[in-house]
Design a protein around this motif. Structure first.
Motif, PDB file in Angstrom:
ATOM      1  N   THR A   1       0.897  -1.246   0.135  1.00  0.00           N
ATOM      2  CA  THR A   1      -0.189  -0.009   0.249  1.00  0.00           C
ATOM      3  C   THR A   1       0.770   1.184   0.077  1.00  0.00           C
ATOM      4  O   THR A   1       1.848   1.254   0.594  1.00  0.00           O
ATOM      5  CB  THR A   1      -0.976   0.042   1.193  1.00  0.00           C
ATOM      6  OG1 THR A   1      -1.701   1.107   1.332  1.00  0.00           O
ATOM      7  CG2 THR A   1      -0.089  -0.069   2.490  1.00  0.00           C
ATOM      8  N   ALA A   2       0.569   2.434  -0.493  1.00  0.00           N
ATOM      9  CA  ALA A   2       0.952   3.411  -0.596  1.00  0.00           C
ATOM     10  C   ALA A   2       0.008   4.570  -0.927  1.00  0.00           C
ATOM     11  O   ALA A   2      -0.986   4.661  -1.165  1.00  0.00           O
ATOM     12  CB  ALA A   2       2.136   3.524  -2.004  1.00  0.00           C
TER      13      ALA A   2
ATOM     14  N   LEU B   1       1.688  -4.468  -5.088  1.00  0.00           N
ATOM     15  CA  LEU B   1       0.827  -3.387  -4.855  1.00  0.00           C
ATOM     16  C   LEU B   1      -0.747  -3.740  -4.920  1.00  0.00           C
ATOM     17  O   LEU B   1      -1.244  -3.988  -5.936  1.00  0.00           O
ATOM     18  CB  LEU B   1       1.219  -2.279  -5.718  1.00  0.00           C
ATOM     19  CG  LEU B   1       0.666  -0.776  -5.357  1.00  0.00           C
ATOM     20  CD1 LEU B   1       1.252  -0.218  -4.054  1.00  0.00           C
ATOM     21  CD2 LEU B   1       1.216   0.218  -6.634  1.00  0.00           C
ATOM     22  N   GLN B   2      -1.302  -3.479  -3.506  1.00  0.00           N
ATOM     23  CA  GLN B   2      -2.708  -3.667  -3.629  1.00  0.00           C
ATOM     24  C   GLN B   2      -3.482  -2.454  -3.514  1.00  0.00           C
ATOM     25  O   GLN B   2      -4.781  -2.614  -4.120  1.00  0.00           O
ATOM     26  CB  GLN B   2      -3.238  -4.681  -2.342  1.00  0.00           C
ATOM     27  CG  GLN B   2      -2.224  -5.866  -2.228  1.00  0.00           C
ATOM     28  CD  GLN B   2      -2.432  -6.409  -1.089  1.00  0.00           C
ATOM     29  OE1 GLN B   2      -3.129  -6.269  -0.278  1.00  0.00           O
ATOM     30  NE2 GLN B   2      -1.776  -7.570  -0.544  1.00  0.00           N
ATOM     31  N   ASN B   3      -3.073  -1.366  -2.901  1.00  0.00           N
ATOM     32  CA  ASN B   3      -3.881  -0.207  -2.664  1.00  0.00           C
ATOM     33  C   ASN B   3      -2.899   0.921  -2.851  1.00  0.00           C
ATOM     34  O   ASN B   3      -1.719   0.892  -2.451  1.00  0.00           O
ATOM     35  CB  ASN B   3      -4.547  -0.101  -1.424  1.00  0.00           C
ATOM     36  CG  ASN B   3      -5.513  -1.220  -1.180  1.00  0.00           C
ATOM     37  OD1 ASN B   3      -6.730  -0.993  -1.743  1.00  0.00           O
ATOM     38  ND2 ASN B   3      -5.378  -2.216  -0.705  1.00  0.00           N
ATOM     39  N   LEU B   4      -3.480   1.701  -3.784  1.00  0.00           N
ATOM     40  CA  LEU B   4      -2.795   3.078  -3.787  1.00  0.00           C
ATOM     41  C   LEU B   4      -3.524   4.120  -3.563  1.00  0.00           C
ATOM     42  O   LEU B   4      -4.501   4.416  -4.287  1.00  0.00           O
ATOM     43  CB  LEU B   4      -2.284   3.425  -5.333  1.00  0.00           C
ATOM     44  CG  LEU B   4      -1.334   4.565  -5.692  1.00  0.00           C
ATOM     45  CD1 LEU B   4      -0.308   4.669  -4.624  1.00  0.00           C
ATOM     46  CD2 LEU B   4      -0.821   4.407  -7.306  1.00  0.00           C
TER      47      LEU B   4
ATOM     48  N   ASP C   1      -4.993  -4.176 -11.494  1.00  0.00           N
ATOM     49  CA  ASP C   1      -5.109  -4.897 -10.370  1.00  0.00           C
ATOM     50  C   ASP C   1      -4.863  -4.355  -8.882  1.00  0.00           C
ATOM     51  O   ASP C   1      -4.934  -4.691  -7.941  1.00  0.00           O
ATOM     52  CB  ASP C   1      -4.146  -6.445 -10.202  1.00  0.00           C
ATOM     53  CG  ASP C   1      -4.538  -6.949 -11.581  1.00  0.00           C
ATOM     54  OD1 ASP C   1      -5.514  -7.279 -12.019  1.00  0.00           O
ATOM     55  OD2 ASP C   1      -3.502  -7.276 -12.013  1.00  0.00           O
ATOM     56  N   VAL C   2      -4.512  -3.063  -9.118  1.00  0.00           N
ATOM     57  CA  VAL C   2      -4.498  -1.854  -7.807  1.00  0.00           C
ATOM     58  C   VAL C   2      -5.919  -1.379  -7.505  1.00  0.00           C
ATOM     59  O   VAL C   2      -6.477  -0.819  -8.529  1.00  0.00           O
ATOM     60  CB  VAL C   2      -3.513  -1.053  -8.107  1.00  0.00           C
ATOM     61  CG1 VAL C   2      -3.379  -0.097  -7.085  1.00  0.00           C
ATOM     62  CG2 VAL C   2      -2.139  -1.602  -8.512  1.00  0.00           C
ATOM     63  N   GLY C   3      -6.182  -1.510  -6.100  1.00  0.00           N
ATOM     64  CA  GLY C   3      -7.435  -0.907  -5.642  1.00  0.00           C
ATOM     65  C   GLY C   3      -6.906   0.809  -5.520  1.00  0.00           C
ATOM     66  O   GLY C   3      -6.171   1.046  -4.593  1.00  0.00           O
ATOM     67  N   PHE C   4      -7.510   1.670  -5.988  1.00  0.00           N
ATOM     68  CA  PHE C   4      -7.202   3.023  -6.038  1.00  0.00           C
ATOM     69  C   PHE C   4      -8.254   3.685  -4.914  1.00  0.00           C
ATOM     70  O   PHE C   4      -9.596   3.298  -4.600  1.00  0.00           O
ATOM     71  CB  PHE C   4      -7.370   3.768  -7.086  1.00  0.00           C
ATOM     72  CG  PHE C   4      -6.139   3.562  -8.013  1.00  0.00           C
ATOM     73  CD1 PHE C   4      -5.367   4.568  -8.148  1.00  0.00           C
ATOM     74  CD2 PHE C   4      -6.028   2.503  -8.986  1.00  0.00           C
ATOM     75  CE1 PHE C   4      -4.099   4.418  -9.043  1.00  0.00           C
ATOM     76  CE2 PHE C   4      -5.059   2.197  -9.804  1.00  0.00           C
ATOM     77  CZ  PHE C   4      -4.097   3.314  -9.926  1.00  0.00           C
ATOM     78  N   VAL C   5      -7.560   4.585  -4.091  1.00  0.00           N
ATOM     79  CA  VAL C   5      -8.609   5.055  -3.003  1.00  0.00           C
ATOM     80  C   VAL C   5      -8.162   6.707  -3.162  1.00  0.00           C
ATOM     81  O   VAL C   5      -6.982   7.123  -3.122  1.00  0.00           O
ATOM     82  CB  VAL C   5      -7.977   4.810  -1.572  1.00  0.00           C
ATOM     83  CG1 VAL C   5      -8.694   5.504  -0.526  1.00  0.00           C
ATOM     84  CG2 VAL C   5      -8.173   3.121  -1.441  1.00  0.00           C
ATOM     85  N   ASN C   6      -9.076   7.576  -3.159  1.00  0.00           N
ATOM     86  CA  ASN C   6      -8.978   9.004  -3.017  1.00  0.00           C
ATOM     87  C   ASN C   6      -9.539   9.103  -1.725  1.00  0.00           C
ATOM     88  O   ASN C   6     -10.558   9.103  -1.273  1.00  0.00           O
ATOM     89  CB  ASN C   6     -10.067   9.515  -4.187  1.00  0.00           C
ATOM     90  CG  ASN C   6      -9.665  11.131  -4.137  1.00  0.00           C
ATOM     91  OD1 ASN C   6      -9.112  11.786  -3.649  1.00  0.00           O
ATOM     92  ND2 ASN C   6     -10.444  11.727  -5.024  1.00  0.00           N
ATOM     93  N   ALA C   7      -8.558   9.857  -0.902  1.00  0.00           N
ATOM     94  CA  ALA C   7      -8.831  10.397   0.473  1.00  0.00           C
ATOM     95  C   ALA C   7      -8.739  11.915   0.451  1.00  0.00           C
ATOM     96  O   ALA C   7      -7.718  12.575  -0.056  1.00  0.00           O
ATOM     97  CB  ALA C   7      -7.507   9.913   1.117  1.00  0.00           C
ATOM     98  N   TYR C   8      -9.908  12.420   1.120  1.00  0.00           N
ATOM     99  CA  TYR C   8      -9.987  13.990   1.287  1.00  0.00           C
ATOM    100  C   TYR C   8     -10.081  14.065   2.702  1.00  0.00           C
ATOM    101  O   TYR C   8     -10.593  13.402   3.313  1.00  0.00           O
ATOM    102  CB  TYR C   8     -11.161  14.208   0.510  1.00  0.00           C
ATOM    103  CG  TYR C   8     -11.629  15.679   1.102  1.00  0.00           C
ATOM    104  CD1 TYR C   8     -10.927  16.851   0.505  1.00  0.00           C
ATOM    105  CD2 TYR C   8     -12.904  15.693   1.986  1.00  0.00           C
ATOM    106  CE1 TYR C   8     -11.441  17.983   1.179  1.00  0.00           C
ATOM    107  CE2 TYR C   8     -13.262  16.913   2.320  1.00  0.00           C
ATOM    108  CZ  TYR C   8     -12.526  18.218   1.962  1.00  0.00           C
ATOM    109  OH  TYR C   8     -12.766  19.582   2.238  1.00  0.00           O
TER     110      TYR C   8
END
Length: 495
Positions: free
Chosen positions: A230-231, A255-258, A279-286
């Motif tokens: 994760t990163a 890499l599983q999550n970015l 194959d990477v799970g993307f996350v937008n964090a606010y």
């Protein structure tokens, strides 16, 4: 609950778990806890009322966070990218500080403060110091962070132990990481994401791999060699990582999550990253400094659903920041303070235990019901997805009409010749403010200004068409990707 307890829990659960990796240093949770006790002893014996750190982070970041907490003294990482004058100004606003400084910034700090220690010397001394370990009052200030100051003088945001630990325990399950999980941390130590990366990953039981000075090629290499799972990156970092992977395709099977955040990410870049790393799970964090980090998340499932959707109402959610995290309430209000209907624009207000809303020298800006005014313009859709339109301070008033720069930017960035764009308002004798689009073209492209204006006009009302289009090689931005609109306006005014 205090920050100290997070490290106590992690080291008690598995003292042999690798906690931190940075260059040649590899440190277990037990070793980190022992070193933090010694470092707390140095802080306590100094008599300082505050700890300031000027440096790039790495091992020093979690060490100073927990050592300061165990000495019951607030901690502030300083933006080392500032000028010597800027660094001095921020440190001078802290009460009677002990300043820890990386060797390369020692000359910038100078002799203006009575307690200054070289970072390497501090770590060496901590190994032999008499340990101190106490639990502070949960309502005491644990971390003070200075805002970026993109629109005004930086404010000193006060975050208590309770603010920070409520965020961690509300969003992370203790010891939930799988064996071998690793997080790559490259956000600056003086950013709220840099603070919470140390807290959340330690609490989850995840190895922290630090990249103190970001380099996209080194980032890709570390993901591969350290088996990073994760990163978290900011938009400018994501842009450079995608460019490296385009130039040198590299498999990143671990890499599983970015996660990405810090400022708005152009949708074409998000779509390109999703296609490149399927194959990477993307996350937008606010989130904001005042809210102890993330308050809304667009999950990997949300990304995939919006990316593949035919329904335009669903597909546009790729440009949202998702839904509030547990423990957070949100409202969007008009200028009169009334909550607006779904789909209507207004100012975002947030409430929850992780929300501080308190500044040194100013006090709390929460209202009587505990709501914090973010100064961000936002829209909540009917399904509860949150869209951030921009800062209220950035609103352009042209001919009496309020125009959010993001309205125009979201259209222009979709043009195939446009790589980046920032839209600002400049003084104009006829309209009050004129709309200027500052465009960074795609490599090798030379777009025509009139064609870009016509491109906007086809989508938006004519009053929202840029009055001027100018070109630049790059846009001025903070290290976390926030566009420095004041610098752009100043530059345009001097032309």
């Amino acid at each position: 609950m205090t920050i100290s307890l997070l490290l106590e829990m992690a080291s008690s659960a598995d003292p042999e778990q690798i906690a931190v990796v940075c260059d040649d240093v590899r440190m277990t949770t037990g070793q980190l806890s022992e070193l933090a006790d010694g470092a707390a002893g140095i802080i306590a014996s100094s008599g300082a009322q505050h700890v300031a750190y000027v440096g790039t982070g790495g091992v020093l970041q979690p060490l100073l966070i927990f050592a300061s907490a165990r000495a019951a003294v607030p901690y502030t990482p300083i933006n080392y990218r500032l000028s010597a004058e800027g660094i001095h100004e921020l440190i001078a606003r802290l009460p009677d500080p002990l300043v820890i400084v990386d060797k390369q910034y020692r000359a910038m700090v100078g002799d203006a403060f009575k307690r200054v220690m070289d970072a390497d010397e501090f770590v060496a001394a901590a190994r032999d110091a008499d340990p101190v370990s106490e639990f502070a009052d949960p309502d005491a200030v644990a971390i003070v962070l200075f805002t970026s100051g993109t629109t005004s003088r930086p404010k000193a945001v006060e975050l208590t132990h309770a603010n920070l630990t409520s965020y961690i325990t509300g969003t992370v399950e203790f010891g939930s990481a799988e064996p071998g999980d690793a997080a790559l941390i490259c956000v600056p130590p003086y950013h709220i994401a840099g603070v919470n990366a140390a807290l959340s990953n330690l609490y989850a039981g995840r190895k922290m791999v630090y990249l103190p000075v970001f380099d996209a090629k080194e980032w890709v290499r570390l993901v591969a060699t350290e088996r990073v799972t994760t990163a978290t990156v900011v938009p400018t970092m994501l842009d450079r990582i995608v460019a490296v992977l385009e130039d040198q395709p590299t498999a990143l099977p671990s890499l599983q999550n970015l996660a990405y955040g810090g400022s708005k990410v152009p949708l074409p870049l998000v779509r390109k990253a999703l296609a490149m790393l399927p194959d990477v799970g993307f996350v937008n964090a606010y989130g904001l400094t005042e809210t102890s980090s993330t308050i809304a998340v667009l999950t990997p499932d949300d990304h995939q659903t919006a990316y593949r959707a035919d329904d335009p109402e669903v597909s546009k959610r790729l440009g949202s920041v998702g839904k509030p995290v547990p423990g957070i309430e949100v409202e969007v209000r008009d200028e009169g303070g009334n909550v607006v209907d779904p789909g209507q624009q207004g100012e975002l207000y947030v409430r929850g235990e992780q929300v501080s809303g308190r500044y040194t020298g100013i006090g709390s800006v929460l209202d009587e019901q505990g709501w914090f005014p973010t100064k961000d313009l936002a829209i909540l859709d009917a399904e509860g997805y949150l869209f951030i339109i921009g800062r209220s301070d950035d609103t352009i008033i042209r001919g009496g009409e309020n125009i959010a720069p993001a309205e125009v930017e979201d259209v222009l960035v979709e043009h195939p010749d446009v790589h980046q764009v920032a839209v600002v308002g400049v003084e104009d004798p006829q309209w009050g403010q004129a709309i200027v689009a500052v465009v960074v073209p795609q490599h090798g492209r030379t777009p025509d200004p009139e064609q870009l204006r016509e491109y906007v006009r086809k989508t938006l009302r004519g009053s929202r068409t840029p009055d001027r289009v100018v070109f630049r090689d790059s846009l001025p931005a903070t290290p976390t990707g926030k566009i420095l609109r004041r610098s752009i306006i100043s530059d345009l005014t001097e032309e």
